[in-house]
Design a protein around this motif. Structure first.
Motif, PDB file in Angstrom:
ATOM      1  N   ARG A 130     -41.152  33.868 -63.990  1.00 14.21           N
ATOM      2  CA  ARG A 130     -40.481  34.778 -63.051  1.00 14.21           C
ATOM      3  C   ARG A 130     -41.162  34.744 -61.684  1.00 14.21           C
ATOM      4  O   ARG A 130     -40.494  34.753 -60.643  1.00 14.21           O
ATOM      5  N   SER A 131     -42.497  34.695 -61.686  1.00  8.64           N
ATOM      6  CA  SER A 131     -43.226  34.628 -60.420  1.00  8.64           C
ATOM      7  C   SER A 131     -42.987  33.300 -59.710  1.00  8.64           C
ATOM      8  O   SER A 131     -42.790  33.266 -58.482  1.00  8.64           O
ATOM      9  N   PHE A 142     -38.005  41.203 -53.637  1.00 11.13           N
ATOM     10  CA  PHE A 142     -37.980  40.941 -55.080  1.00 11.13           C
ATOM     11  C   PHE A 142     -37.832  42.286 -55.795  1.00 11.13           C
ATOM     12  O   PHE A 142     -38.594  43.224 -55.540  1.00 11.13           O
ATOM     13  N   ILE A 143     -36.826  42.392 -56.707  1.00 10.86           N
ATOM     14  CA  ILE A 143     -36.554  43.625 -57.443  1.00 10.86           C
ATOM     15  C   ILE A 143     -36.629  43.327 -58.936  1.00 10.86           C
ATOM     16  O   ILE A 143     -35.836  42.542 -59.457  1.00 10.86           O
ATOM     17  N   GLY A 167     -52.121  48.152 -53.620  1.00 10.90           N
ATOM     18  CA  GLY A 167     -52.780  47.651 -52.413  1.00 10.90           C
ATOM     19  C   GLY A 167     -51.834  47.277 -51.302  1.00 10.90           C
ATOM     20  O   GLY A 167     -52.259  47.144 -50.143  1.00 10.90           O
ATOM     21  N   ASP A 168     -50.552  47.092 -51.580  1.00 10.56           N
ATOM     22  CA  ASP A 168     -49.573  46.735 -50.538  1.00 10.56           C
ATOM     23  C   ASP A 168     -48.869  48.006 -50.071  1.00 10.56           C
ATOM     24  O   ASP A 168     -47.795  48.355 -50.573  1.00 10.56           O
ATOM     25  N   VAL A 201     -45.665  40.602 -62.196  1.00 11.75           N
ATOM     26  CA  VAL A 201     -44.705  40.162 -61.180  1.00 11.75           C
ATOM     27  C   VAL A 201     -44.982  40.825 -59.834  1.00 11.75           C
ATOM     28  O   VAL A 201     -44.631  40.269 -58.787  1.00 11.75           O
ATOM     29  N   LEU A 202     -45.573  42.019 -59.840  1.00 10.35           N
ATOM     30  CA  LEU A 202     -45.947  42.661 -58.579  1.00 10.35           C
ATOM     31  C   LEU A 202     -47.239  42.068 -58.046  1.00 10.35           C
ATOM     32  O   LEU A 202     -47.378  41.843 -56.833  1.00 10.35           O
ATOM     33  N   ARG A 203     -48.181  41.833 -58.924  1.00 11.18           N
ATOM     34  CA  ARG A 203     -49.481  41.300 -58.516  1.00 11.18           C
ATOM     35  C   ARG A 203     -49.331  39.920 -57.875  1.00 11.18           C
ATOM     36  O   ARG A 203     -50.073  39.571 -56.951  1.00 11.18           O
ATOM     37  N   GLN A 204     -48.364  39.123 -58.368  1.00 15.81           N
ATOM     38  CA  GLN A 204     -48.186  37.768 -57.876  1.00 15.81           C
ATOM     39  C   GLN A 204     -47.152  37.671 -56.750  1.00 15.81           C
ATOM     40  O   GLN A 204     -46.885  36.571 -56.256  1.00 15.81           O
TER      41      GLN A 204
END
Length: 806
Positions: A130-131, A142-143, A167-168, A201-204
């Motif tokens: 997915r990433s 990206f959702i 962090g974002d 998926v958020l981290r990447q």
């Protein structure tokens, strides 16, 4: 089975699109599930869906990631409904809506399958696909679509959660807020939280990204509703409206790639790096312009000063000393005029101990009628091909370098010095110089400072703006010999050279170069030395802690349209920080995103920073009276509360009160809690959520903080920004102005509802601090700008147009 699922999915999306085009309806009947109708969640859409302006979505690339699938079923409902099938149903509906609006929707899966391989059947492999899918598309956003369950599968719990990458707290948090607001408003599920997440998926993610968990499938009532197509369509519409909201305010970015690397040799003494704010991409409609006061640049985690172009779009950093060998990381952030954050911009500067290229020169002797030539042979130090770039021979000549290990050039010149040759990388996507541009061989004349003179010359001369001076025009200052000025080095210009430079806490220096010299100056060694004054001496050098109430699971109120009080508090606190730093203060925020420290950590922050003031910014309870609270035993707190009440008077009537709240009792410096207006109606909510209103609240906080640090608590003289702008002769129409800035540090935007011919609304006050003497006023309207010198006298106000680009 997968083929049949795909056919049914396409049919479902087609029916959705046909229904939208034919009816444009906004409400759907509640699904007939037989449960108690009073339980909230998925009953009907609360917003008008059509007709709307869907153009902000046109051409956008959006990756939709229906979580789980195939082997991975996800959460399981009490009656057997799987999360994987609900996620896919919502994603397929959302794809149809987005494509109908002109967007490009890319799904990680369109049927019930996973991404396992014989070589790797782990969840990590599924998530990695997915990433990598996202990376291959490089979408606008990206959702990831999910539905939650408690670990105990508690049937009574229901909650909406929206996650952004831990962090974002820039573009991804903006996206989370936009989508979350519409999920909360339309699904009507409480509690509802925005949370930082560290999911794979958020981290990447390399683009703005969120992961949505709108409801708990472990709740049997919600499970029954989520099994219905109408509920999945309703959720898809809520996501759609959130995405429309996000893109409607623009998607600004910085030039170049989100992450890039520049290389210079360790012997490089001076350099500059520039980044350009882009309102939109070349093939997109023009978006809102930049808000320069939001720009933040750091190097290796330390805040940096920078120069800013006259149009407010180009940020330029210059060395103040040679950098050590190794990797240095720049981090750049900013917002547009609508408050939409840019994706964080990272530039790695690799200072190498060895040069990239070795250059050999062979000079030919001139004969009759033939110009002497120089053969330039270049080769990489390690024998490996270098990236495409340029070999800068001089300021007038740059030679293109292909991606190779060596090459030759024949030049019609005999005075080429190999020590002066510089290598620059090339951006292969644009065939132009890589942005940010780097010039690694600037003259040391770019090291400069100013002699600052304020209320106390000796004090002012030793306390320079902590981030240096902003250079607004491309001038080339010189340095006076050491000891020429009593209090240290100063800037020197030739008498007829234009000057426009700014610094935090001090009046900008402006001179058109036309002989219109209004600033105090001294002639030394045939150069003019300008002296400037502090804007608000009582704030210069002070430390102030701002504490925006709420964050994480604490919303500090959720209002009718889904706006959270915690978001408004943070926005106002950030704008107050910009103004206070512009006045020369050092400002700390207890939170810059959703993560908030506890009360004890806030007290320690105030103590460790030796804070002079501590202010909590919150919202009044729904229907409650706005108020300002201080500790009963604090005389300074009482004085500050009176100043805050007076400064906020044009916006709200604050009642003064006393409190033994933990922060008020235990903070060593004077502390206040201010509870500002909580909107009661939809128009009030839109107003309080707007940037101009938040700027007005921030100006009141600036004036109140200045008043708290004076003997009698009186506010500085101030004037309505809109009135000052209207009084300018020949200025742009007020309704056409994008933004203005007073004294180089205090920004203003017109009310969003202002139309040509409308009177100035009352909430453009509180005003800018306007002591007697000189001031500067910078006004921007699209690509045009003007810079005015304003002199406030006891008898009136004089205006002089110093520079313009019309």
């Amino acid at each position: 089975m997968a083929y049949r699922t795909e056919i049914l999915s396409r049919l479902m999306v087609s029916l959705v699109t046909i229904g939208l085009l034919s009816t444009g309806c906004s409400r759907h009947p509640a699904p007939s599930t037989g449960e108690t109708p009073g339980i909230p969640g998925y009953l009907e859409l609360q917003e008008e869906f059509g007709p709307k302006d869907f153009s902000p979505l046109r051409g956008r690339h959006i990756v939709l990631d229906p979580g789980h699938g195939g082997f991975f079923r996800g959460a399981l409902g009490p009656n057997g409904l799987t999360e994987a099938e609900v996620n896919l149903g919502v994603a397929l509906y959302l794809r149809g809506l987005l494509e109908w609006a002109g967007a490009h929707a890319h799904l990680t899966r369109t049927a019930d399958y996973d991404f396992l391989t014989p070589a790797d059947s782990t969840l990590a492999s599924d998530l990695a696909f997915r990433s990598s899918f996202m990376d291959s598309i490089q979408p606008d956003v990206f959702i990831s679509i999910h539905h939650n369950s408690t670990a105990s599968r508690d049937p009574d719990v229901n909650e909406t959660q929206t996650y952004y990458p831990l962090g974002d707290e820039g573009a991804s948090l903006d996206l989370a807020r936009s989508v979350h607001r519409h999920l909360v408003l339309n699904l009507e599920i409480t509690p509802a939280k925005i949370l930082p997440g560290n999911f794979h998926v958020l981290r990447q993610a390399t683009v703005p990204a969120i992961l949505g968990e709108p409801a708990m499938i472990s709740n049997p009532v919600i499970e029954g509703r989520l099994a219905l197509a109408a509920s999945q369509e309703l959720e898809a519409k809520a996501y759609f409206l959130g995405l429309l909201d996000y893109f409607a305010n623009g998607q600004p970015r910085w030039s170049g790639a989100t992450n890039d690397t520049l290389m210079v040799d360790s012997g490089t003494q001076w350099m500059e790096i520039s980044w350009v704010f882009q309102s939109s991409l070349p093939d997109e409609a023009a978006g809102p312009g930049p808000q320069p006061t939001s720009f933040r640049l750091s190097l290796n985690g330390q805040d940096q000063g920078f120069d800013l172009s006259a149009d407010g779009r180009t940020v330029t950093w210059r060395t103040s000393s040679p950098l050590s060998s190794g990797v240095h990381l720049f981090h750049l952030r900013g917002q547009n005029l609508k408050g939409r954050a840019t994706p964080d911009r990272y530039t790695r500067l690799l200072v190498s101990t060895e040069p990239r290229l070795k250059v050999n020169l062979t000079k030919e002797t001139a004969t009759a009628g033939i110009i002497a030539k120089t053969m330039v042979h270049w080769q990489s130090i390690d024998g490996n091909p270098v990236p495409a770039g340029f070999l800068d021979v001089s300021s007038q000549l740059s030679l293109p370098i292909p991606p190779a290990a060596q090459g030759w050039f024949l030049l019609p010149a005999t005075d080429v010095n190999p020590d002066h040759l510089q290598f620059r990388l090339l951006d292969n996507r644009t065939n132009g110089p890589l942005l940010p541009e780097i010039n690694p061989d600037l003259s040391p004349d770019f090291l400069w400072r100013l002699l600052t003179v304020g209320e106390n010359p000796e004090y002012a001369a030793t306390r320079m703006p902590h981030l240096g001076w902003r250079h607004r025009l491309p001038v080339n200052p010189g340095i006076l010999p050491s000891g020429s000025v009593p209090h240290g080095p100063a800037v020197a210009w030739q008498p007829n050279q234009p000057v426009w430079i700014e610094g935090q806490g001090v009046l900008p220096l402006v001179d058109s170069g036309q002989g219109l010299h209004d600033h105090p100056r001294t002639l030394i060694s045939e150069h003019y030395i300008w002296q400037t004054r502090l804007l608000l001496p009582q704030l210069h050098g002070r430390t102030i802690v701002l504490d925006p109430a709420g964050g994480g699971t604490n919303n500090d109120g959720v209002f009718g349209l889904g706006t959270r009080g915690s978001d408004i508090n943070l926005a106002t606190a950030k704008r107050a920080r910009d103004l206070l730093e512009g006045a020369g203060a050092r400002v700390l925020l207890t939170r810059t995103g959703e993560v908030a420290p506890d009360a004890q950590q806030k007290v320690l922050m105030a103590g460790n920073s030796k804070a002079d003031l501590f202010l909590t910014i919150g919202r009044a309870s729904p229907g409650g009276q706005p108020q300002v609270l201080h500790h009963p035993g604090s005389h300074l707190g009482s004085k500050w509360a009176r100043a805050m009440s007076s400064a906020m008077a044009p916006l709200d009537s604050l009642t003064m009160g006393q409190s033994y709240a933990y922060l008020l009792r235990h903070t060593a410096c004077p502390a206040l809690e201010v509870h500002l207006r909580a909107p009661k109606t939809a128009p009030e909510e839109m107003q309080v959520s707007s940037i101009p209103w938040q700027m007005a609240e921030a100006r009141a906080i600036l004036l109140a903080c200045a008043g708290a640090l004076t003997f009698d608590g009186s506010l500085p003289p101030n004037m309505d920004p809109a009135q000052l702008i209207q009084d300018l002769p020949g200025v742009f129409p007020l309704a056409g102005i994008d933004w203005a800035r007073w004294d180089g540090n205090f920004s203003w935007q017109p009310p969003t509802s202002l139309k040509p011919g409308d009177p100035v609304t009352s909430w453009t006050t509180p005003g800018w601090p306007t002591g007697p003497g000189l001031h500067t006023l910078e006004v921007h309207a699209s690509a045009q700008w003007q810079l005015w010198l304003v002199k406030i006298l006891p008898t009136g106000t004089n205006y002089r147009l110093m520079m313009e680009n019309r």
